[in-house]
Design an enzyme around this catalytic site. Sequence first.
Site, PDB file in Angstrom:
ATOM      1  N   LYS A 118       0.831  -1.218   0.000  1.00  4.24           N
ATOM      2  CA  LYS A 118       0.000   0.000   0.000  1.00  4.24           C
ATOM      3  C   LYS A 118       0.857   1.256   0.000  1.00  4.24           C
ATOM      4  O   LYS A 118       0.456   2.269  -0.564  1.00  4.24           O
ATOM      5  CB  LYS A 118      -0.986  -0.012   1.171  1.00  4.24           C
ATOM      6  CG  LYS A 118      -2.067  -1.056   0.955  1.00  4.24           C
ATOM      7  CD  LYS A 118      -3.391  -0.712   1.574  1.00  4.24           C
ATOM      8  CE  LYS A 118      -4.436  -1.715   1.082  1.00  4.24           C
ATOM      9  NZ  LYS A 118      -5.650  -1.743   1.811  1.00  4.24           N
ATOM     10  N   LYS A 200      -3.903 -10.144  -7.103  1.00  7.69           N
ATOM     11  CA  LYS A 200      -5.195 -10.422  -6.471  1.00  7.69           C
ATOM     12  C   LYS A 200      -6.282  -9.495  -7.028  1.00  7.69           C
ATOM     13  O   LYS A 200      -5.992  -8.336  -7.333  1.00  7.69           O
ATOM     14  CB  LYS A 200      -5.017 -10.163  -4.966  1.00  7.69           C
ATOM     15  CG  LYS A 200      -6.169 -10.572  -4.113  1.00  7.69           C
ATOM     16  CD  LYS A 200      -5.864 -10.260  -2.656  1.00  7.69           C
ATOM     17  CE  LYS A 200      -6.256  -8.847  -2.323  1.00  7.69           C
ATOM     18  NZ  LYS A 200      -6.678  -8.623  -0.933  1.00  7.69           N
ATOM     19  N   LYS A 203     -10.610  -4.552  -4.580  1.00 12.05           N
ATOM     20  CA  LYS A 203     -11.635  -3.501  -4.680  1.00 12.05           C
ATOM     21  C   LYS A 203     -11.101  -2.207  -5.235  1.00 12.05           C
ATOM     22  O   LYS A 203     -11.776  -1.510  -5.957  1.00 12.05           O
ATOM     23  CB  LYS A 203     -12.133  -3.157  -3.268  1.00 12.05           C
ATOM     24  CG  LYS A 203     -13.159  -4.047  -2.707  1.00 12.05           C
ATOM     25  CD  LYS A 203     -13.539  -3.498  -1.343  1.00 12.05           C
ATOM     26  CE  LYS A 203     -13.017  -4.358  -0.225  1.00 12.05           C
ATOM     27  NZ  LYS A 203     -11.761  -4.018   0.360  1.00 12.05           N
TER      28      LYS A 203
HETATM   29  N1  AQP Z   1      -9.306 -11.545  -4.464  1.00 16.83           N
HETATM   30  C1  AQP Z   1      -9.552 -12.103  -3.291  1.00 16.83           C
HETATM   31  N2  AQP Z   1      -9.525 -13.445  -3.169  1.00 16.83           N
HETATM   32  C2  AQP Z   1      -9.778 -14.033  -1.977  1.00 16.83           C
HETATM   33  N3  AQP Z   1     -10.077 -13.346  -0.868  1.00 16.83           N
HETATM   34  C3  AQP Z   1     -10.117 -12.016  -0.951  1.00 16.83           C
HETATM   35  N4  AQP Z   1     -10.371 -11.050  -0.059  1.00 16.83           N
HETATM   36  C4  AQP Z   1     -10.315  -9.837  -0.641  1.00 16.83           C
HETATM   37  N5  AQP Z   1      -9.998  -9.976  -1.938  1.00 16.83           N
HETATM   38  C5  AQP Z   1      -9.874 -11.312  -2.159  1.00 16.83           C
HETATM   39  C6  AQP Z   1     -10.642 -11.340   1.341  1.00 16.83           C
HETATM   40  O1  AQP Z   1     -11.632 -10.439   1.786  1.00 16.83           O
HETATM   41  C7  AQP Z   1     -11.371 -10.107   3.147  1.00 16.83           C
HETATM   42  C8  AQP Z   1     -11.412  -8.636   3.363  1.00 16.83           C
HETATM   43  O2  AQP Z   1     -10.472  -7.941   2.696  1.00 16.83           O
HETATM   44  P1  AQP Z   1     -10.335  -6.364   2.902  1.00 16.83           P
HETATM   45  O3  AQP Z   1     -11.276  -5.644   2.055  1.00 16.83           O
HETATM   46  O4  AQP Z   1     -10.406  -5.993   4.326  1.00 16.83           O
HETATM   47  O5  AQP Z   1      -8.897  -6.107   2.469  1.00 16.83           O
HETATM   48  P2  AQP Z   1      -8.147  -6.534   1.206  1.00 16.83           P
HETATM   49  O6  AQP Z   1      -7.749  -7.971   1.297  1.00 16.83           O
HETATM   50  O7  AQP Z   1      -7.043  -5.531   1.073  1.00 16.83           O
HETATM   51  O8  AQP Z   1      -9.187  -6.399   0.021  1.00 16.83           O
HETATM   52  P3  AQP Z   1      -9.009  -5.626  -1.311  1.00 16.83           P
HETATM   53  O9  AQP Z   1     -10.204  -5.894  -2.142  1.00 16.83           O
HETATM   54  O10 AQP Z   1      -7.673  -5.928  -1.935  1.00 16.83           O
HETATM   55  O11 AQP Z   1      -9.095  -4.127  -0.812  1.00 16.83           O
HETATM   56  P4  AQP Z   1      -8.171  -2.921  -1.157  1.00 16.83           P
HETATM   57  O12 AQP Z   1      -8.199  -2.816  -2.649  1.00 16.83           O
HETATM   58  O13 AQP Z   1      -8.764  -1.748  -0.482  1.00 16.83           O
HETATM   59  O14 AQP Z   1      -6.807  -3.243  -0.627  1.00 16.83           O
HETATM   60  C9  AQP Z   1     -10.053 -10.728   3.523  1.00 16.83           C
HETATM   61  O15 AQP Z   1     -10.313 -11.902   4.238  1.00 16.83           O
HETATM   62  C10 AQP Z   1      -9.433 -11.014   2.202  1.00 16.83           C
HETATM   63  O16 AQP Z   1      -8.532 -12.099   2.262  1.00 16.83           O
END
Ligand code: AQP
Length: 336
Positions: A118, A200, A203
Amino acid sequence: MDEKAIEKKTIFSGIQPSGELTLGSYLGAIKNWVELSDTYNCYYCIVDMHAITVRQNPSDLRRRTLHQLAQYIACGLDPMKNTIFIQSHVPAHAELAWVLNCYTMFGELSRMTQFKDKSAKNADNINAGLFTYPALMAADILLYQTDLVPVGEDQKQHVEITRDIAQRFNGVYGEVFRLPEPYIPKVGARIMSLTSPENKMSKSDKDPGGCIYIMQSPDDITRCFKRAVTDCETCVRFDPSDKPGVSNLMQIYSVATGASFGEIEKEFEGKGYGDFKVKVGESVVELLRPIREEAERLIADKTYLESIYKEGAEKASRASAKILRKVYKKIGFVER
Ligand code: AQP
């Protein structure tokens, strides 16, 4: 709370409202949360305080937080069975996070993969919250004496640092915190971007083609799958290191339909990727259709959503007050 709920093991998990929920959020997290609801005493949170480690537009954050609540429920999380709440509504999270900050080491924070990722993506805003968020995450988990934290593969490191912080604290003050374990689903643990399958599905991804969103229209979903990156072979085979795009599509198809990788390989034997991508797209459209329709209905019912998040905050505040009081007493704060 009935007596059975007291005996059940406790689960905590949360998602940041940092963007629209994706197919990855659903398959990697929420779908599994729903399955765990009957067996465990579950706290499912919308972690808005984590979201502000990256600059957010205030009205978007507010809208996405409420939409996320509607989507949790539409995905099948029953507010009667689970405690569903917004993190900033329960001040104990911020309070315990400050205490735990003082039991978290600079060196261990510097090693967090998410901080490195990040801060590379937000080089103009490497703020202290982005660095110390693991202490807030540890507070989220430890406040409820959580046994299990359902997370995707990428989030395992967060449960490990939470255990380290808890152990350090317990080492000084006795057995205050229960040590949580990560709970990682076998399939769906890591859903990848459709356009760059080595990353991955996220969002906050800037590439709109790489992500499928829960609220996306069927036409858009179909279009994204048709454009999904595959490889120069024509063989549907599960091999994440050699065929990341195809393997990701197989994983999605497997979770959406329940078919095993062997069954999928057989179904598409001798057929090109075109057929395969259309079929995966169709399965996802049908998987998400009822969720989108129900979420749209709930989003329009603001009074209902308000009643759910208020009740959730009350339940979570009651459950977390006990441990916070104990922590304050142990460290020597004068009782209020
Ligand atoms: N692509 C993914 N595959 C499997 N699991 C996923 N999770 C998120 N994306 C995937 C799971 O969702 C939970 C919450 O995640 P989060 O939103 O708190 O944080 P993150 O993992 O950082 O999600 P993003 O979508 O990648 O958000 P941003 O873009 O803001 O950083 C977790 O259990 C995660 O494993």
